[in-house]
Scaffold this motif. Structure first.
Motif, PDB file in Angstrom:
ATOM      1  N   ALA A 126       1.740   7.656  24.918  1.00 52.79           N
ATOM      2  CA  ALA A 126       0.792   8.023  23.863  1.00 52.79           C
ATOM      3  C   ALA A 126       1.538   8.495  22.609  1.00 52.79           C
ATOM      4  O   ALA A 126       1.180   8.117  21.490  1.00 52.79           O
ATOM      5  CB  ALA A 126      -0.151   9.112  24.362  1.00 52.79           C
ATOM      6  N   GLU A 127       2.575   9.318  22.801  1.00 50.79           N
ATOM      7  CA  GLU A 127       3.364   9.776  21.655  1.00 50.79           C
ATOM      8  C   GLU A 127       4.063   8.600  20.982  1.00 50.79           C
ATOM      9  O   GLU A 127       4.137   8.539  19.755  1.00 50.79           O
ATOM     10  CB  GLU A 127       4.388  10.818  22.111  1.00 50.79           C
ATOM     11  N   ARG A 128       4.567   7.674  21.780  1.00 49.74           N
ATOM     12  CA  ARG A 128       5.235   6.490  21.238  1.00 49.74           C
ATOM     13  C   ARG A 128       4.238   5.672  20.415  1.00 49.74           C
ATOM     14  O   ARG A 128       4.543   5.237  19.297  1.00 49.74           O
ATOM     15  CB  ARG A 128       5.802   5.642  22.378  1.00 49.74           C
ATOM     16  N   ASN A 129       3.037   5.464  20.954  1.00 48.50           N
ATOM     17  CA  ASN A 129       2.020   4.694  20.230  1.00 48.50           C
ATOM     18  C   ASN A 129       1.614   5.377  18.931  1.00 48.50           C
ATOM     19  O   ASN A 129       1.415   4.708  17.912  1.00 48.50           O
ATOM     20  CB  ASN A 129       0.800   4.465  21.118  1.00 48.50           C
ATOM     21  N   MET A 130       1.498   6.704  18.953  1.00 45.49           N
ATOM     22  CA  MET A 130       1.173   7.429  17.718  1.00 45.49           C
ATOM     23  C   MET A 130       2.296   7.272  16.695  1.00 45.49           C
ATOM     24  O   MET A 130       2.027   7.097  15.498  1.00 45.49           O
ATOM     25  CB  MET A 130       0.929   8.910  18.013  1.00 45.49           C
ATOM     26  N   GLU A 131       3.544   7.319  17.147  1.00 45.21           N
ATOM     27  CA  GLU A 131       4.675   7.161  16.231  1.00 45.21           C
ATOM     28  C   GLU A 131       4.722   5.744  15.666  1.00 45.21           C
ATOM     29  O   GLU A 131       5.017   5.553  14.478  1.00 45.21           O
ATOM     30  CB  GLU A 131       5.991   7.499  16.932  1.00 45.21           C
ATOM     31  N   VAL A 132       4.419   4.752  16.491  1.00 41.11           N
ATOM     32  CA  VAL A 132       4.377   3.367  16.003  1.00 41.11           C
ATOM     33  C   VAL A 132       3.329   3.250  14.888  1.00 41.11           C
ATOM     34  O   VAL A 132       3.604   2.684  13.829  1.00 41.11           O
ATOM     35  CB  VAL A 132       4.077   2.384  17.160  1.00 41.11           C
ATOM     36  N   GLU A 133       2.152   3.803  15.132  1.00 34.13           N
ATOM     37  CA  GLU A 133       1.094   3.744  14.112  1.00 34.13           C
ATOM     38  C   GLU A 133       1.495   4.493  12.841  1.00 34.13           C
ATOM     39  O   GLU A 133       1.235   4.034  11.736  1.00 34.13           O
ATOM     40  CB  GLU A 133      -0.222   4.299  14.663  1.00 34.13           C
ATOM     41  N   ARG A 134       2.152   5.645  13.011  1.00 31.01           N
ATOM     42  CA  ARG A 134       2.614   6.408  11.850  1.00 31.01           C
ATOM     43  C   ARG A 134       3.632   5.599  11.056  1.00 31.01           C
ATOM     44  O   ARG A 134       3.565   5.519   9.821  1.00 31.01           O
ATOM     45  CB  ARG A 134       3.230   7.734  12.308  1.00 31.01           C
ATOM     46  N   GLN A 135       4.580   4.963  11.755  1.00 32.03           N
ATOM     47  CA  GLN A 135       5.606   4.160  11.086  1.00 32.03           C
ATOM     48  C   GLN A 135       4.992   2.945  10.395  1.00 32.03           C
ATOM     49  O   GLN A 135       5.401   2.580   9.287  1.00 32.03           O
ATOM     50  CB  GLN A 135       6.675   3.709  12.096  1.00 32.03           C
ATOM     51  N   VAL A 136       4.004   2.327  11.040  1.00 26.57           N
ATOM     52  CA  VAL A 136       3.328   1.174  10.436  1.00 26.57           C
ATOM     53  C   VAL A 136       2.645   1.603   9.142  1.00 26.57           C
ATOM     54  O   VAL A 136       2.761   0.932   8.112  1.00 26.57           O
ATOM     55  CB  VAL A 136       2.312   0.555  11.422  1.00 26.57           C
ATOM     56  N   GLU A 137       1.943   2.739   9.186  1.00 27.88           N
ATOM     57  CA  GLU A 137       1.265   3.234   7.981  1.00 27.88           C
ATOM     58  C   GLU A 137       2.262   3.559   6.873  1.00 27.88           C
ATOM     59  O   GLU A 137       2.010   3.250   5.707  1.00 27.88           O
ATOM     60  CB  GLU A 137       0.402   4.451   8.310  1.00 27.88           C
ATOM     61  N   LEU A 138       3.385   4.188   7.234  1.00 27.01           N
ATOM     62  CA  LEU A 138       4.406   4.497   6.227  1.00 27.01           C
ATOM     63  C   LEU A 138       4.975   3.226   5.605  1.00 27.01           C
ATOM     64  O   LEU A 138       5.124   3.133   4.385  1.00 27.01           O
ATOM     65  CB  LEU A 138       5.539   5.312   6.848  1.00 27.01           C
ATOM     66  N   ARG A 139       5.310   2.259   6.447  1.00 22.13           N
ATOM     67  CA  ARG A 139       5.880   1.007   5.937  1.00 22.13           C
ATOM     68  C   ARG A 139       4.855   0.220   5.114  1.00 22.13           C
ATOM     69  O   ARG A 139       5.203  -0.373   4.094  1.00 22.13           O
ATOM     70  CB  ARG A 139       6.419   0.166   7.085  1.00 22.13           C
ATOM     71  N   PHE A 140       3.598   0.248   5.576  1.00 24.66           N
ATOM     72  CA  PHE A 140       2.558  -0.440   4.824  1.00 24.66           C
ATOM     73  C   PHE A 140       2.401   0.187   3.440  1.00 24.66           C
ATOM     74  O   PHE A 140       2.301  -0.512   2.435  1.00 24.66           O
ATOM     75  CB  PHE A 140       1.227  -0.395   5.598  1.00 24.66           C
ATOM     76  N   ALA A 141       2.380   1.516   3.391  1.00 25.17           N
ATOM     77  CA  ALA A 141       2.255   2.216   2.104  1.00 25.17           C
ATOM     78  C   ALA A 141       3.444   1.897   1.200  1.00 25.17           C
ATOM     79  O   ALA A 141       3.273   1.681  -0.006  1.00 25.17           O
ATOM     80  CB  ALA A 141       2.138   3.719   2.332  1.00 25.17           C
ATOM     81  N   THR A 142       4.629   1.842   1.776  1.00 23.62           N
ATOM     82  CA  THR A 142       5.826   1.510   0.989  1.00 23.62           C
ATOM     83  C   THR A 142       5.712   0.096   0.429  1.00 23.62           C
ATOM     84  O   THR A 142       6.010  -0.141  -0.751  1.00 23.62           O
ATOM     85  CB  THR A 142       7.091   1.645   1.868  1.00 23.62           C
ATOM     86  N   GLU A 143       5.298  -0.844   1.270  1.00 26.60           N
ATOM     87  CA  GLU A 143       5.133  -2.223   0.809  1.00 26.60           C
ATOM     88  C   GLU A 143       4.036  -2.323  -0.251  1.00 26.60           C
ATOM     89  O   GLU A 143       4.173  -3.080  -1.211  1.00 26.60           O
ATOM     90  CB  GLU A 143       4.836  -3.150   1.989  1.00 26.60           C
ATOM     91  N   GLN A 144       2.961  -1.560  -0.078  1.00 28.49           N
ATOM     92  CA  GLN A 144       1.879  -1.563  -1.058  1.00 28.49           C
ATOM     93  C   GLN A 144       2.385  -1.037  -2.399  1.00 28.49           C
ATOM     94  O   GLN A 144       2.046  -1.589  -3.454  1.00 28.49           O
ATOM     95  CB  GLN A 144       0.696  -0.711  -0.575  1.00 28.49           C
ATOM     96  N   ARG A 145       3.169   0.048  -2.353  1.00 27.19           N
ATOM     97  CA  ARG A 145       3.719   0.600  -3.606  1.00 27.19           C
ATOM     98  C   ARG A 145       4.665  -0.396  -4.262  1.00 27.19           C
ATOM     99  O   ARG A 145       4.638  -0.565  -5.493  1.00 27.19           O
ATOM    100  CB  ARG A 145       4.438   1.918  -3.336  1.00 27.19           C
ATOM    101  N   ALA A 146       5.485  -1.071  -3.459  1.00 28.15           N
ATOM    102  CA  ALA A 146       6.417  -2.061  -4.014  1.00 28.15           C
ATOM    103  C   ALA A 146       5.645  -3.226  -4.633  1.00 28.15           C
ATOM    104  O   ALA A 146       5.976  -3.691  -5.733  1.00 28.15           O
ATOM    105  CB  ALA A 146       7.358  -2.565  -2.926  1.00 28.15           C
ATOM    106  N   ALA A 147       4.596  -3.680  -3.938  1.00 25.95           N
ATOM    107  CA  ALA A 147       3.783  -4.782  -4.468  1.00 25.95           C
ATOM    108  C   ALA A 147       3.076  -4.357  -5.756  1.00 25.95           C
ATOM    109  O   ALA A 147       2.995  -5.133  -6.715  1.00 25.95           O
ATOM    110  CB  ALA A 147       2.759  -5.229  -3.420  1.00 25.95           C
ATOM    111  N   GLU A 148       2.586  -3.129  -5.798  1.00 24.87           N
ATOM    112  CA  GLU A 148       1.932  -2.614  -7.006  1.00 24.87           C
ATOM    113  C   GLU A 148       2.934  -2.506  -8.155  1.00 24.87           C
ATOM    114  O   GLU A 148       2.600  -2.842  -9.301  1.00 24.87           O
ATOM    115  CB  GLU A 148       1.293  -1.254  -6.712  1.00 24.87           C
ATOM    116  N   ALA A 149       4.148  -2.066  -7.844  1.00 25.05           N
ATOM    117  CA  ALA A 149       5.184  -1.955  -8.885  1.00 25.05           C
ATOM    118  C   ALA A 149       5.512  -3.335  -9.441  1.00 25.05           C
ATOM    119  O   ALA A 149       5.672  -3.498 -10.667  1.00 25.05           O
ATOM    120  CB  ALA A 149       6.433  -1.291  -8.314  1.00 25.05           C
ATOM    121  N   ILE A 150       5.596  -4.333  -8.570  1.00 25.60           N
ATOM    122  CA  ILE A 150       5.871  -5.707  -9.023  1.00 25.60           C
ATOM    123  C   ILE A 150       4.713  -6.208  -9.885  1.00 25.60           C
ATOM    124  O   ILE A 150       4.907  -6.808 -10.937  1.00 25.60           O
ATOM    125  CB  ILE A 150       6.108  -6.634  -7.812  1.00 25.60           C
ATOM    126  N   ARG A 151       3.471  -5.940  -9.452  1.00 27.24           N
ATOM    127  CA  ARG A 151       2.302  -6.369 -10.204  1.00 27.24           C
ATOM    128  C   ARG A 151       2.273  -5.720 -11.595  1.00 27.24           C
ATOM    129  O   ARG A 151       2.034  -6.390 -12.610  1.00 27.24           O
ATOM    130  CB  ARG A 151       1.013  -6.014  -9.441  1.00 27.24           C
TER     131      ARG A 151
END
Length: 174
Positions: A126-151
Motif C-alpha cells: 500500500a505504501e509503495r502504491n501511494m508512493e508510485v501515485e505521488r511520483q506519477v503526480e509529481l512527474r505529470f506536474a513537471t511535464e505539464q509545467r514544461a509543456a506550458e513553458a514551451i507553449r
C-alpha cells in the motif's frame, strides 16, 4: 576486478521487507497472542478465537465445575486468573480462564504469525502504491509545467514574429 551485470538493474531497497522489523512485528504478535484472553464473544482471527487463554462464562457454579472438568480432560490447563463466581438476587455470574492445549496454541500461533507477515507485506504494498501515485503526480506536474513553458515560449516567438512583420510592413509603407 568484477564488473556489475548489465542485464538487471539494481533493485531499490525502498518498500522491501525489512527482516528486523518483520521479526519485531512477529514478536509483538506472539506476545499479543500469548497474553490475549479470548471469550465466546471475541472476534474471529483467521478461523479461531484469538488468544492462548480462553475465558469461559457458564450459567451456574455447577455448570462451571462440569465445564472445568471437561476442559481439563480436553487438555486445557488452569491459568493464573482466579475463577469468579458472584451470586445475587437477579442471578449469578461465573467465569474462569484456561490456557488452550499446546496443539491448538501451536496451530493458532502459526496463523497469527502468518497474518502479521501478510499485514506487513500488504502495508508495504500500500505504501509503495501511494508512493508510485505521488511520483506519477509529481512527474505529470513537471511535464505539464514544461509543456506550458514551451507553449508560452512559442506564443511569445509567434507574437514577436508577427510584431516584426507588422513593423516591417509599416516601415515599408513610408
Amino acid at each position: 576486478m568484477a564488473t556489475p551485470s548489465k542485464s538487471k538493474p539494481a533493485q531499490s531497497q525502498l518498500f522491501q521487507p525489512d527482516a528486523a522489523h518483520l521479526a519485531y512485528l512477529i514478536n509483538d504478535a506472539t506476545i499479543w497472542y500469548a497474553t490475549n484472553v479470548a471469550n465466546e464473544r471475541s472476534e474471529y482471527h483467521g478461523g479461531f478465537v484469538a488468544g492462548a487463554l480462553f475465558k469461559f462464562s457458564p450459567n451456574s457454579l455447577t455448570e462451571m465445575l462440569a465445564l472445568y472438568a471437561t476442559k481439563i480432560a480436553e487438555g486445557y490447563t488452569a491459568s493464573h486468573h482466579a475463577p469468579t463466581h458472584f451470586a445475587g438476587p437477579t442471578g449469578s455470574y461465573c467465569s474462569f480462564v484456561m490456557t488452550k492445549p499446546e496443539a491448538i496454541r501451536t496451530v493458532e500461533l502459526k496463523s497469527v504469525i502468518a497474518k502479521a507477515e501478510q499485514d506487513y507485506l500488504a502495508e508495504l504494498e500500500a505504501e509503495r502504491n501511494m508512493e508510485v501515485e505521488r511520483q506519477v503526480e509529481l512527474r505529470f506536474a513537471t511535464e505539464q509545467r514544461a509543456a506550458e513553458a514551451i507553449r508560452v515560449k512559442e506564443e511569445q516567438q509567434t507574437k514577436q514574429r508577427l510584431r516584426d512583420e507588422v513593423l516591417a510592413a509599416l516601415s515599408g509603407a513610408k
